[in-house]
Motif scaffolding. Sequence first.
Motif: not given
Lengths: 451, 110
Positions: A136, A220, A268-272, A432, A434, B14-18, B22, B71, B91
């Motif tokens: 990042d 959810n 699409l969950y946690e999708m980049g 964290y 990466p 939705s959820g976390d991305k770093g 997203n 994002l 979330k």
Amino acid sequence: MSKSIRIGNGQGFWGDSIDAPVRLLRGGPIDYITMDYLAEVTMSIMQRQKLKRPDRGYAHDFVAFIDKVLPELVERNVKVIANAGGVNPEACQKALMDVAAKHGLKGVKIATVTGDDILDRLEDFGRQGEKFANMDTGEGLFDKERHILSANVYAPTNGIVEALDQGAQIVVTGRGTDPGLVLGPMIHEFGWDWADWDKLALGTVAGHILECGAQCTGGNFTNWEEVPNMADIGYPIVEVNDRGEVVITKHDSQGGLVTIDTVSEQLLYEMGDPNDYITPDVVVDFTSIQLEDLGNDRVAVKNVKGKPKTDFYKVSISYLNGFKATGQLTVSGPNAYQKAHKCAEILWTRLEAAGYSYDDQLTEYLGVGVCHEGIRHQDDPPEVVLRVGVKDQDKARVDRFGKEIAPLVTSGPPGVTGFAGGRPKAQEIVAYWPALLRKELIDVHVNVTEV
Amino acid sequence: MKRVKLAEIAHARSGDKGDGSNVGLIAYSDRGFEILRDQVTIDRVKAHFAKICHGEVQRFEIPNLKALNFLLGDSLGGGGTESIKTDAQGKTHGMALLEMEVEVPLDFNR
């Protein structure tokens, strides 16, 4: 006759329903149960447990589950694949062997897949010139001194396949990818080629849909009112056959909902970037996927396109980055919001007067519009939960903050309550990091031991 | 034309991305997806989340799922494990996006 198997995921994260995998086993036909226990922060917790006790550092819940169901697993020949090994898969294997012995079972094969844990090798890698640049920020891991807690590569799926090929009933891994838990048995059963990118992508997409447990079976889900019997929600199952046809479903006997809508949300969950979903095994193009509703909680996944895998593994490193604490009070009306404001003002003023400031501080007025700040707001709810927090590198400063909340009940505005659980104490912040690592530096090891 | 909330024509998760989140936004129909594509722009999403998202907004189209993926950079107060915010993992951002208003034809039905 065509061969078809059913793989179910009974655990979406460490802390998910402990009954879910048992219900998955007993609710209908199943060939494989996968269980996902690991998140970034989990590895650091397990590493700490292992430091205190060398026979710890894995998910104990998993051993309790196996203890409960092992005779049934053996009798029905249901195989279990779990990343429950954490940072100590060997210790988890040993505990499972003891469980098998206790049940008087013979011939059960329990496997470990290791090689992902590189904590002890980090310094060597650093000396060899590996930078572990943060994906990042670009910063190098060794640019300044850090208290590193854990370091693991996301291992490829070949270890799981090899363990199954050797006849393992239970496969315990460390850090791998979540979708790999589901992809592994597909490759084992149908002998898919490691360069058949579309097949690897198909299995990976199925794994991605299943990896968060009930999040693809009605959990959810935006239209939650449409979901039947959520209390008995079925955990997800993927059916796959030797023609490469894949269907997402659940046990008929259980609640929940599997439709294009519930499956799409989880895709699409946690999708980049949907064009390049990268795993150690393959790169998946999510813009290729076609879903077809077959009715009766069955959704087919088709046309998935894959591309060749990359030359790097993703590395997940956790490190200590200061301390945090949060606390809360409930403030009742009339004028709850104004009173909560006053409470916060008093609290921060008193801390400042005592000589305390923080790297970061937070004030939230729950009930007024916090989650959707700037989008939905109400000024005069009957009560407000005042939630305050701080972050700082200095633990003592954070602990001092925790002592300033309770006094507001007697020395602030009237009608303040809900101070329970004692003074909030400083907690470590696990951050964290990466990074990427060249694949040739890592070897996956498989150990299959028979009871 | 009439103004409706996105919740009328789409669903979301939705959820976390770093240190960001997203948001997957999915239309119920092909016609609905055209409206998403035309009206749910990066600028509008950035304005909608002005108090939540302090970084860059990226947008991806996934026409095969009638979906857009956003994002929202720097929207979690430091990221999933470091944040002290109530919604440290984003979330709730999906439900928040469904509050946005779009214009649809008078005869539009999902």
